[in-house]
Motif scaffolding. Structure first.
Motif, PDB file in Angstrom:
ATOM      1  N   HIS A 240      -8.361  -3.978   9.665  1.00  0.00           N
ATOM      2  CA  HIS A 240      -8.341  -5.413   9.983  1.00  0.00           C
ATOM      3  C   HIS A 240      -8.237  -5.687  11.489  1.00  0.00           C
ATOM      4  N   GLN A 241      -8.699  -4.756  12.307  1.00  0.00           N
ATOM      5  CA  GLN A 241      -8.520  -4.874  13.759  1.00  0.00           C
ATOM      6  C   GLN A 241      -9.126  -6.141  14.334  1.00  0.00           C
ATOM      7  N   ILE A 242     -10.383  -6.410  14.035  1.00  0.00           N
ATOM      8  CA  ILE A 242     -11.057  -7.582  14.594  1.00  0.00           C
ATOM      9  C   ILE A 242     -10.374  -8.859  14.125  1.00  0.00           C
ATOM     10  N   ARG A 243     -10.025  -8.906  12.855  1.00  0.00           N
ATOM     11  CA  ARG A 243      -9.430 -10.111  12.279  1.00  0.00           C
ATOM     12  C   ARG A 243      -8.087 -10.435  12.937  1.00  0.00           C
ATOM     13  N   VAL A 244      -7.267  -9.418  13.144  1.00  0.00           N
ATOM     14  CA  VAL A 244      -5.937  -9.655  13.707  1.00  0.00           C
ATOM     15  C   VAL A 244      -6.010  -9.884  15.220  1.00  0.00           C
ATOM     16  N   HIS A 245      -6.901  -9.175  15.914  1.00  0.00           N
ATOM     17  CA  HIS A 245      -7.064  -9.400  17.350  1.00  0.00           C
ATOM     18  C   HIS A 245      -7.599 -10.804  17.618  1.00  0.00           C
ATOM     19  N   ALA A 248      -4.762 -13.264  17.075  1.00  0.00           N
ATOM     20  CA  ALA A 248      -3.774 -13.194  18.159  1.00  0.00           C
ATOM     21  C   ALA A 248      -4.210 -14.003  19.372  1.00  0.00           C
ATOM     22  N   ASN A 249      -5.514 -14.295  19.465  1.00  0.00           N
ATOM     23  CA  ASN A 249      -6.027 -15.112  20.564  1.00  0.00           C
ATOM     24  C   ASN A 249      -6.346 -16.539  20.112  1.00  0.00           C
ATOM     25  N   GLY A 250      -5.748 -16.925  18.988  1.00  0.00           N
ATOM     26  CA  GLY A 250      -5.867 -18.303  18.526  1.00  0.00           C
ATOM     27  C   GLY A 250      -7.167 -18.648  17.846  1.00  0.00           C
ATOM     28  N   CYS A 251      -7.943 -17.640  17.465  1.00  0.00           N
ATOM     29  CA  CYS A 251      -9.262 -17.890  16.871  1.00  0.00           C
ATOM     30  C   CYS A 251      -9.461 -17.038  15.625  1.00  0.00           C
ATOM     31  N   ALA A 252      -8.898 -17.464  14.504  1.00  0.00           N
ATOM     32  CA  ALA A 252      -9.079 -16.718  13.256  1.00  0.00           C
ATOM     33  C   ALA A 252     -10.551 -16.697  12.865  1.00  0.00           C
ATOM     34  N   LEU A 253     -10.962 -15.681  12.139  1.00  0.00           N
ATOM     35  CA  LEU A 253     -12.348 -15.603  11.693  1.00  0.00           C
ATOM     36  C   LEU A 253     -12.613 -16.612  10.580  1.00  0.00           C
ATOM     37  N   MET A 254     -13.786 -17.204  10.602  1.00  0.00           N
ATOM     38  CA  MET A 254     -14.214 -18.099   9.534  1.00  0.00           C
ATOM     39  C   MET A 254     -14.205 -17.336   8.209  1.00  0.00           C
ATOM     40  N   GLY A 255     -13.671 -17.976   7.187  1.00  0.00           N
ATOM     41  CA  GLY A 255     -13.680 -17.379   5.862  1.00  0.00           C
ATOM     42  C   GLY A 255     -12.601 -16.342   5.630  1.00  0.00           C
ATOM     43  N   ASP A 256     -11.703 -16.178   6.603  1.00  0.00           N
ATOM     44  CA  ASP A 256     -10.636 -15.187   6.455  1.00  0.00           C
ATOM     45  C   ASP A 256      -9.444 -15.823   5.740  1.00  0.00           C
ATOM     46  N   ASP A 257      -9.373 -15.633   4.418  1.00  0.00           N
ATOM     47  CA  ASP A 257      -8.294 -16.229   3.639  1.00  0.00           C
ATOM     48  C   ASP A 257      -6.991 -15.442   3.741  1.00  0.00           C
ATOM     49  N   LYS A 258      -7.025 -14.274   4.351  1.00  0.00           N
ATOM     50  CA  LYS A 258      -5.818 -13.468   4.500  1.00  0.00           C
ATOM     51  C   LYS A 258      -5.062 -13.817   5.776  1.00  0.00           C
ATOM     52  N   TYR A 259      -5.793 -13.983   6.873  1.00  0.00           N
ATOM     53  CA  TYR A 259      -5.154 -14.251   8.161  1.00  0.00           C
ATOM     54  C   TYR A 259      -5.461 -15.639   8.714  1.00  0.00           C
ATOM     55  N   GLY A 260      -6.475 -16.285   8.174  1.00  0.00           N
ATOM     56  CA  GLY A 260      -6.886 -17.575   8.693  1.00  0.00           C
ATOM     57  C   GLY A 260      -6.321 -18.746   7.909  1.00  0.00           C
TER      58      GLY A 260
END
Length: 314
Positions: A240-245, A248-260
């Motif tokens: 999940h590196q890209i998703r969490v990084h 951490a910069n205030g821009c969750a990935l679109m469609g990310d129901d786990k971290y967004g």
């Protein structure tokens, strides 16, 4: 599954392989969560000692595999996997020779079965190529992520490719849609990540000082309405590196129901984006046999192309 303790000798072909991957090959019917659990409990031993999932095996090692009980299930065959899925994966093969295969994995398809998932991409490929005796995943990408996935057809090829990964010789680049506007002054993200087990057998990853080093390089490709299309080059390949990084910069990935934000994600489903907006676009490596430098690009799937077009600024 095995009704008694197995003592398995590690041969030269398996030297350098991670313990978890070694067990997944020997216990193909076992859920992934079970494999990690028996490792954590110390039931799996290497040369009579406890070992971690990422322990690299050496030729001559002896691996103790405890008795494992899983629900009875016949081997995966044509009748277990819908014909439409077999055809879909066959049509998604980007490259194939006698040594390896590159597939443009669809989103929603796990890389392998287990944990309640009857079959994954590797099981499909084994059905499609029944004469290939040893088809193995070289690396993994999340179930919801689409794009380049590399499969080895021989143990020697797998070993060589794993050595390239450890030596940071793979070129892995992704396309992602992040919510909001990516910070202009942020290109390199160097934040350590810690992976924690969840009760349901899954993972949750956090930025943590005691985590493993993780480095990603982000670059804005296109500004969209309420979002940015970014390319991401990985220096490391943490879960999940890209998703969490990105988060951490205030821009969750679109469609990310786990971290967004699930409520925000719901707005994009009617527009056709019903999954994680992350695509493994490029994969580069050196062919283990021909020594040719290879670079593959996985075309975007229709839903990803459509959302970019829909959100494109005039």
């Amino acid at each position: 599954m095995s009704a008694k303790v197995q003592l398995v000798d590690v041969g030269t072909e398996d030297a350098g392989q991670r313990l978890d991957n070694f067990l997944m090959r020997h216990l193909r019917k076992a859920p992934k969560t079970l494999i990690y659990r028996i490792i954590r409990k110390g039931e799996v031993r290497v040369n009579k000692g406890r070992a971690k999932a990422n322990t690299r095996l050496e030729a001559g090692d002896v691996v103790r595999i405890p008795p494992v009980t899983v629900p009875d299930k016949v081997e995966i065959n044509d009748s277990d996997i819908p014909v439409a899925q077999l055809k879909r994966i066959e049509e998604s093969i980007l490259y194939e020779d006698n040594d390896l295969m590159v597939v443009n994995k669809p989103s929603g398809v796990a890389v392998h079965g287990g944990g309640g998932i009857q079959w994954g991409l590797i099981e499909v490929v084994r059905v499609l190529r029944p004469l290939a005796k040893r088809l193995e995943l070289v690396h993994r990408i999340d179930r919801d992520t689409s794009g380049c996935l590399l499969i080895a057809k021989k143990a020697s090829v797998l070993k060589h490719l794993h050595a390239q990964i450890r030596a940071d010789q793979f070129d892995k680049r992704y396309l992602a849609i992040v919510m909001g506007q990516w910070p202009k002054n942020v290109q390199k993200v160097d934040l350590p990540l810690r992976k924690d087990h969840l009760p349901d057998g899954g993972w949750h990853v956090n930025v943590a000082k005691d985590g493993k080093q993780a480095i990603s390089y982000f670059k804005v490709v296109q500004h969209l309405k309420g979002a940015d299309l970014v390319s991401v080059k990985l220096k490391t390949g943490r879960t999940h590196q890209i998703r969490v990084h990105a988060l951490a910069n205030g821009c969750a990935l679109m469609g990310d129901d786990k971290y967004g934000d699930r409520e925000v994600n719901k707005k994009y489903r009617p527009l056709g984006m019903k999954r994680l907006a992350l695509h493994a676009q490029f994969l580069g490596f050196t062919h283990p046999v021909t020594e040719e430098k290879m670079l593959f690009e996985a075309p975007l799937w229709p839903d990803f192309k459509k959302i970019i077009q829909t959100l494109s600024l005039p």
